[in-house]
Enzyme design. Structure first.
Site, short mmCIF file in Angstrom:
data_model
loop_
_atom_site.label_atom_id
_atom_site.label_comp_id
_atom_site.label_asym_id
_atom_site.label_seq_id
_atom_site.Cartn_x
_atom_site.Cartn_y
_atom_site.Cartn_z
N ASP A 1 46.21 47.31 54.21
CA ASP A 1 46.15 47.73 52.80
C ASP A 1 45.75 46.52 51.94
O ASP A 1 46.42 45.49 51.94
CB ASP A 1 47.55 48.23 52.39
CG ASP A 1 47.61 48.71 50.94
OD1 ASP A 1 46.57 48.67 50.25
OD2 ASP A 1 48.71 49.11 50.51
N ASP B 1 41.21 51.72 50.02
CA ASP B 1 41.58 50.36 50.43
C ASP B 1 42.61 50.34 51.55
O ASP B 1 43.32 49.35 51.71
CB ASP B 1 42.05 49.55 49.22
CG ASP B 1 43.46 49.89 48.79
OD1 ASP B 1 43.87 51.06 48.99
OD2 ASP B 1 44.15 49.01 48.26
N GLU B 2 42.72 51.43 52.30
CA GLU B 2 43.70 51.47 53.40
C GLU B 2 43.05 52.03 54.66
O GLU B 2 42.32 53.02 54.58
CB GLU B 2 44.86 52.41 53.06
CG GLU B 2 45.80 51.91 51.99
CD GLU B 2 46.76 53.01 51.59
OE1 GLU B 2 47.63 53.36 52.39
OE2 GLU B 2 46.61 53.54 50.47
N1 DCP Z 1 43.91 53.34 42.00
C1 DCP Z 1 43.54 54.10 40.90
N2 DCP Z 1 44.47 54.84 40.22
C2 DCP Z 1 45.76 54.82 40.60
C3 DCP Z 1 46.17 54.06 41.70
C4 DCP Z 1 45.21 53.32 42.39
O1 DCP Z 1 42.34 54.12 40.56
N3 DCP Z 1 46.66 55.54 39.91
C5 DCP Z 1 42.89 52.50 42.67
C6 DCP Z 1 42.98 51.06 42.19
C7 DCP Z 1 43.64 50.31 43.29
C8 DCP Z 1 43.20 51.11 44.51
O2 DCP Z 1 43.08 52.46 44.08
O3 DCP Z 1 43.21 48.94 43.33
C9 DCP Z 1 44.20 51.04 45.65
O4 DCP Z 1 45.46 51.58 45.26
P1 DCP Z 1 46.81 50.94 45.73
O5 DCP Z 1 47.89 51.92 45.40
O6 DCP Z 1 46.69 50.48 47.15
O7 DCP Z 1 47.03 49.70 44.74
P2 DCP Z 1 46.47 48.23 44.75
O8 DCP Z 1 45.58 47.95 45.92
O9 DCP Z 1 45.85 47.97 43.42
O10 DCP Z 1 47.79 47.36 44.82
P3 DCP Z 1 48.73 47.03 46.07
O11 DCP Z 1 48.62 45.54 46.24
O12 DCP Z 1 50.11 47.43 45.63
O13 DCP Z 1 48.27 47.79 47.26
CA CA Z 2 46.25 48.44 48.06
#
Ligand code: DCP
Ligand code: CA
Length: 422
Positions: A11, A106-107
């Site tokens: 992730d 991203d996973e």
């Molecule tokens: N995303 C989005 N709207 C949301 C949640 C996420 O557009 N409500 C997008 C932006 C994030 C990406 O999807 O960068 C991946 O979501 P994640 O939940 O994995 O969050 P992050 O990668 O940003 O943070 P983390 O480090 O907690 O994984």
């Molecule tokens: Ca993420």
């Protein structure tokens, strides 16, 4: 007896925000938030870990984020750039196992049961993968390892960011069961609420609840919840090649503002048709039926479809058909009422060979055009979707508003970037 599986969940940390930091080194160490258009329909999509210290997270409305983090940097998101980065990350995952399932932007899940030994074991495989992504792209990821998807996904969250965690069956009582129940993979807000009414707070509480009570409340899902809470999950990692081919390929776009300007709407339709055509070519397929979806400001939705005499994969043919359908609908039921969303999809798919009965005849007519399209596809594969587009879309892109386009190449990830000149 089958050997115990070794599953890894990868992730990306603060994905959209981290990609933006890569593009602009001046952002390093600052609170960065990626959001939608600055003026409409916007919440924070991604907050880097610096911004999270101010209490901002994904889903925080922009107005509130600005109050909580007044010195923060707000960046309008650029989906094409993130998709490009995501695909490159997945290429790296495939270096560690042929069985990689892209789970979200991203996973990914990797089944490394057969390959971990080549890297020195499960944790060494995780370390090597993290090092590779860091060296090649400058991005950090959190990896979780376990005997199944549930434990691997839970593990990747435990030491975010830049984490590497393994959860074995022996860890279930001490490290899995004490977690809040909404941390269990697959439990959404509504299920968590129902469970809390049953007095369930932790995953351990859920594991101890009699299966009959769960089945009475959640039906067949009840048994799955019981299995999950006990750290059991037999679901396989499904590699892309094993996924049955989709029956259609489509893209839709919610406009930043509702619009009744047909010229603008046709430009959106051209962009969508190009994307769909490119995906078809990428899959080596062509389609015979083009469908256009028009959703109005009040959510009334119209779809119109046309089946062509031949299978197609060219931007031009898909756009011309979509344009005809769109204008026909605008002249009738959709009237000139403001549009909220547009979609284009192509179905009736066949492999390129099967759909190319007229291929030899066509070659004379389309030969140079197709050569150009193939070259453009190769350039986009390498440098991202935005480096090449239709002139008609560029002239009307926000680039006209005091932006210049810069081509960026950062540690193996390259794309075009808007830079404000004002
Ligand atoms: N995303 C989005 N709207 C949301 C949640 C996420 O557009 N409500 C997008 C932006 C994030 C990406 O999807 O960068 C991946 O979501 P994640 O939940 O994995 O969050 P992050 O990668 O940003 O943070 P983390 O480090 O907690 O994984
Ligand atoms: Ca993420």
């Amino acid at each position: 007896m089958k050997p115990e599986r070794i599953i890894m969940h990868v992730d990306m940390d603060a994905f959209f925000a981290s990609v933006e930091e890569l593009c602009d080194p001046a952002l390093a160490g600052k609170p960065v938030m990626v959001c939608g258009s600055r003026d409409t329909r916007t919440v924070v999509a991604a907050a880097n870990y610096e911004a999270r210290k101010y209490g901002v997270s994904a889903g925080t409305p922009l107005g509130i984020a600005k109050v909580k983090c007044p010195g923060g940097i707000f960046i309008e998101g650029d989906p094409d750039k993130y998709v490009h980065a995501s695909l490159r990350m997945n290429d790296v995952c495939r270096e560690f196992s042929p069985t990689v399932e892209r789970f979200s932007i991203d996973e990914s899940f990797l089944d490394v049961t057969g390959t971990a030994k080549f890297f020195g074991g499960p944790l060494e495989t995780g370390r090597a993968l993290k090092r590779r992504i860091k060296e090649q792209f400058g991005l950090t990821v959190s990896a979780g390892i376990g005997p199944n998807k549930i434990l691997a996904k839970t593990a990747s969250k435990l030491e975010k960011p830049d984490g590497l965690t393994m959860l074995t069956e022996a860890d279930i009582p001490a490290r899995f069961h004490p977690l809040p129940v909404d941390k269990l993979f697959g439990i959404g807000a509504r299920t968590a609420e129902k469970l809390s009414r049953l007095g369930v707070r932790t995953i351990g509480d859920l594991s101890r609840l009699p299966t009959e009570i769960l089945e009475n409340t959640f039906g067949v899902v009840g048994r799955l919840l019981h299995e999950a809470a006990n750290g059991r999950d037999a679901s396989p990692v499904i590699a892309e090649a094993d996924t049955p081919p989709a029956k259609s390929v489509g893209n839709s776009y919610t406009l930043l503002r509702d619009s009744d300007d047909d010229e603008h709407l046709l430009r959106v339709l051209l962009g969508l048709s190009s994307k769909v055509a490119r995906r078809l070519r990428g899959d080596g397929r062509r389609g015979q039926t083009v469908t256009v979806t028009i959703r109005l400001y009040d959510f009334t939705t119209f779809t119109r479809a046309k089946t062509l005499a031949v299978h197609v994969d060219r931007d031009k043919e898909i756009y011309e058909t979509a344009r005809g359908l769109f204008l026909c609908e605008r002249a009738k039921s959709a009237g000139r009422r403001p549009v909220r969303l547009l979609g284009v999809s192509v179905s009736g798919l066949a492999t390129k060979q099967a759909g190319a009965q007229l291929w030899l005849l066509e070659q004379n007519y389309w030969g140079r055009y197709d050569g150009m399209v193939r070259a453009a596809d190769r350039i986009r594969d390498r440098y991202g979707e935005r480096v090449l587009t239709w002139g008609r879309l560029v002239r009307h892109a926000p680039a006209a508003q005091n932006h210049q386009m810069l081509s960026h190449q950062i540690a193996g990830l390259s794309w075009e970037k808007k830079a404000s000149t004002s």
